[in-house]
Design a protein around this motif. Structure first.
Motif, mmCIF file in Angstrom:
data_model
loop_
_atom_site.group_PDB
_atom_site.id
_atom_site.type_symbol
_atom_site.label_atom_id
_atom_site.label_comp_id
_atom_site.label_asym_id
_atom_site.label_seq_id
_atom_site.Cartn_x
_atom_site.Cartn_y
_atom_site.Cartn_z
ATOM 1 N N LEU A 6 0.851 -1.189 0.000
ATOM 2 C CA LEU A 6 0.000 0.000 0.000
ATOM 3 C C LEU A 6 0.885 1.237 0.000
ATOM 4 C CD1 LEU A 6 -2.746 -0.997 2.585
ATOM 5 C CD2 LEU A 6 -2.847 -1.120 0.088
ATOM 6 N N GLY A 8 2.765 4.555 0.700
ATOM 7 C CA GLY A 8 3.001 5.345 1.904
ATOM 8 C C GLY A 8 2.959 4.550 3.196
ATOM 9 N N THR A 9 2.925 3.222 3.099
ATOM 10 C CA THR A 9 2.879 2.380 4.299
ATOM 11 C C THR A 9 3.925 1.274 4.194
ATOM 12 O OG1 THR A 9 1.337 0.684 3.497
ATOM 13 C CG2 THR A 9 0.364 2.705 4.374
ATOM 14 N N GLU A 90 -1.708 2.830 11.838
ATOM 15 C CA GLU A 90 -0.683 3.400 10.965
ATOM 16 C C GLU A 90 -1.319 4.453 10.059
ATOM 17 O OE1 GLU A 90 2.037 2.066 7.188
ATOM 18 O OE2 GLU A 90 1.702 0.589 8.750
ATOM 19 N N PRO A 91 -0.716 5.638 10.020
ATOM 20 C CA PRO A 91 -1.262 6.679 9.147
ATOM 21 C C PRO A 91 -1.319 6.187 7.698
ATOM 22 C CG PRO A 91 0.439 7.566 10.568
ATOM 23 C CD PRO A 91 0.459 6.074 10.736
ATOM 24 N N ARG A 92 -2.345 6.577 7.000
ATOM 25 C CA ARG A 92 -2.564 6.265 5.580
ATOM 26 C C ARG A 92 -3.006 4.835 5.326
ATOM 27 N NH1 ARG A 92 1.389 8.872 1.518
ATOM 28 N NH2 ARG A 92 -0.375 8.253 0.283
ATOM 29 N N LEU A 93 -3.102 3.993 6.358
ATOM 30 C CA LEU A 93 -3.545 2.619 6.139
ATOM 31 C C LEU A 93 -4.990 2.592 5.661
ATOM 32 C CD1 LEU A 93 -3.060 -0.425 6.230
ATOM 33 C CD2 LEU A 93 -3.774 -0.385 8.621
ATOM 34 N N GLU A 95 -6.780 4.832 4.071
ATOM 35 C CA GLU A 95 -6.872 5.302 2.684
ATOM 36 C C GLU A 95 -6.360 4.249 1.703
ATOM 37 O OE1 GLU A 95 -5.164 8.926 -0.040
ATOM 38 O OE2 GLU A 95 -5.586 9.320 2.073
ATOM 39 N N GLY A 96 -5.253 3.607 2.044
ATOM 40 C CA GLY A 96 -4.702 2.567 1.182
ATOM 41 C C GLY A 96 -5.630 1.371 1.041
ATOM 42 N N GLU A 123 -12.041 7.234 11.751
ATOM 43 C CA GLU A 123 -11.037 7.593 10.740
ATOM 44 C C GLU A 123 -11.382 6.946 9.397
ATOM 45 O OE1 GLU A 123 -6.408 6.776 9.582
ATOM 46 O OE2 GLU A 123 -6.952 6.630 11.691
ATOM 47 N N VAL A 127 -12.229 8.734 5.789
ATOM 48 C CA VAL A 127 -11.552 8.368 4.538
ATOM 49 C C VAL A 127 -12.585 8.080 3.452
ATOM 50 C CG1 VAL A 127 -10.186 6.550 3.418
ATOM 51 C CG2 VAL A 127 -9.412 7.552 5.575
ATOM 52 N N ARG A 131 -13.192 10.164 -0.080
ATOM 53 C CA ARG A 131 -13.010 9.502 -1.373
ATOM 54 C C ARG A 131 -14.301 9.489 -2.199
ATOM 55 N NH1 ARG A 131 -8.187 7.184 -2.251
ATOM 56 N NH2 ARG A 131 -9.061 5.931 -3.934
#
Length: 147
Positions: A6, A8-9, A90-93, A95-96, A123, A127, A131
């Motif tokens: 993913l 950014g992760t 984890e940040p961006r998880l 979204e991924g 969160e 997201v 989206r």
């Protein structure tokens, strides 16, 4: 399908396997039992469902993604229902995971993707809204098992 990193992760997503049940069970927080394990194993073999796990570099499962497919008269074709459970912050998880699910649904030819969220993960809800997901009319009833 090979595992996909993913963006950014440090998390990779891959198709769920029958032997992943213990890790999936930990993410879902469900009690041990034959019924839950049977359901999970059926879902890994069901052609109308895609089941994926997200795992960190060390192999720990941190999220589960389920996509169930059905033909929709109202939607005019194939539609998918998304369920995501995760225990990683984890940040961006989030979204991924949603981007991954959108891509899989598109590849299956879906015209619509609906997400089932239970309010436990604000969160993830944020997201989804960011989206382009929007609240829609869906009424859900818990069914009592037939006697």
């Amino acid at each position: 399908m090979a595992a996909r990193l993913l963006p950014g992760t440090t998390t990779r997503v891959r198709r769920g396997r029958r032997h992943d049940f213990a890790g999936v069970q930990a993410v879902l927080g469900c009690a041990a039992g034959n019924r839950a394990e049977r359901l999970y194993k059926r879902m890994t073999r069901d052609l109308g469902t895609d089941l994926y796990v997200a795992e960190e570099a060390g192999g720990a499962i941190v999220a589960v993604i389920a996509l169930a497919y059905a033909r929709s008269l109202l939607g005019g074709g194939l539609a998918a229902a998304l369920e995501v459970a995760r225990r990683s912050t984890e940040p961006r998880l989030g979204e991924g995971l949603v981007a991954f699910a959108e891509d899989r649904a598109r590849r299956r030819g879906c015209r619509e993707l609906a997400a089932r969220i239970d309010g436990v993960d604000p969160e993830l809800r944020a997201v989804l809204l960011a989206r382009g997901f929007r609240p829609a009319d869906a009424l859900v009833a818990a069914l009592v098992p037939a006697s």
